[in-house]
Design an enzyme around this catalytic site. Sequence first.
Site, PDB file in Angstrom:
ATOM      1  N   GLU A  20       0.782  -1.065   0.195  1.00  0.00           N
ATOM      2  CA  GLU A  20       0.002   0.301   0.511  1.00  0.00           C
ATOM      3  C   GLU A  20       0.915   1.261  -0.175  1.00  0.00           C
ATOM      4  OE1 GLU A  20      -4.097   1.772   2.499  1.00  0.00           O
ATOM      5  OE2 GLU A  20      -1.973   0.236   3.745  1.00  0.00           O
ATOM      6  N   LYS A  35      -9.810   0.957  -2.872  1.00  0.00           N
ATOM      7  CA  LYS A  35      -9.899   0.687  -1.732  1.00  0.00           C
ATOM      8  C   LYS A  35     -11.597   1.151  -0.562  1.00  0.00           C
ATOM      9  CE  LYS A  35      -7.358   0.784   3.626  1.00  0.00           C
ATOM     10  NZ  LYS A  35      -6.025   1.469   3.878  1.00  0.00           N
ATOM     11  N   CYS A  59      -4.724  -3.619   2.858  1.00  0.00           N
ATOM     12  CA  CYS A  59      -4.668  -3.269   4.164  1.00  0.00           C
ATOM     13  C   CYS A  59      -6.167  -3.320   5.017  1.00  0.00           C
ATOM     14  CB  CYS A  59      -4.330  -1.660   4.052  1.00  0.00           C
ATOM     15  SG  CYS A  59      -3.291  -1.391   5.849  1.00  0.00           S
TER      16      CYS A  59
END
Length: 275
Positions: A40, A112, A153
């Site tokens: 990330e 995301k 993440c």
Amino acid sequence: MKIALIQTRTPATQDAALGHVLPLVAEAAKAGAAFIATPEGTNILQKDRRQLLPQLRTLDEDIVVAGLRKAAAEHGVWLLIGSALVLREDGKAANRSVLVSPAGEITAAYDKLHMFDVDLPGGESARESATYEPGDRAVTARAGDLKLGLTVCYDLRFAALYRALALAGAEVLTIPSAFTRPTGAAHWEVLMRARAIETGAFVLAPAQGGRHEDGRGTWGRSIVVSPWGEVLALLDHDEPGVLLADLDLGAAAKARAAIPALANARAFAPPARLT
């Protein structure tokens, strides 16, 4: 199939970030990896919004993305840019995972879904939603023989997303991360193994690690987990480096045949809310 995870300590400017990651990608390609994944925030890490936002560019204009596309073509590898922090077409910022083919073409992208808005027990806090616009769709993609489910993440904590990706055919779940040190110490490996076991899929989690220019600390410990929940490879530190692993691409089917949890699940009425 040989794959590689790149562990970085991404700098706070894009020129420096590109210079940091390219040698690691070259090292992974030289070692024979056909698929390489970075963490990330591969293109920049800067927690101060006032310094970050003026540096962000669209995906087509981002110099790190352009440099990594060129590197994928030069080395003839599939390359997952774990995420690039970029401007969307509407001018808002996105935390975007980008899959690049061996021809250097972008073949899939995922924004995301889950924003890291937390107040940790030790006093550390984050408000990712203050900077980034969340995505609104899950994404699967093919990288040669790999059937990927793309995540980033904090998505790791939302098991329903991984089940949906597995039901859509994903056998390799990518979880590029910049985990905090407190949450990494407490939850990193156990959650990665849980997502692999629940879905009968490989988990590939390239990570940021160490103390960064902007003052943040990240956990490192990039990890590859098998569909049976075994740790196949692990960097047991937070320094930049390359983690190699060989994937048996038949392992997901074997794990799902042994414990068909995806097939055995049943719909149910929700419980009454307790008061």
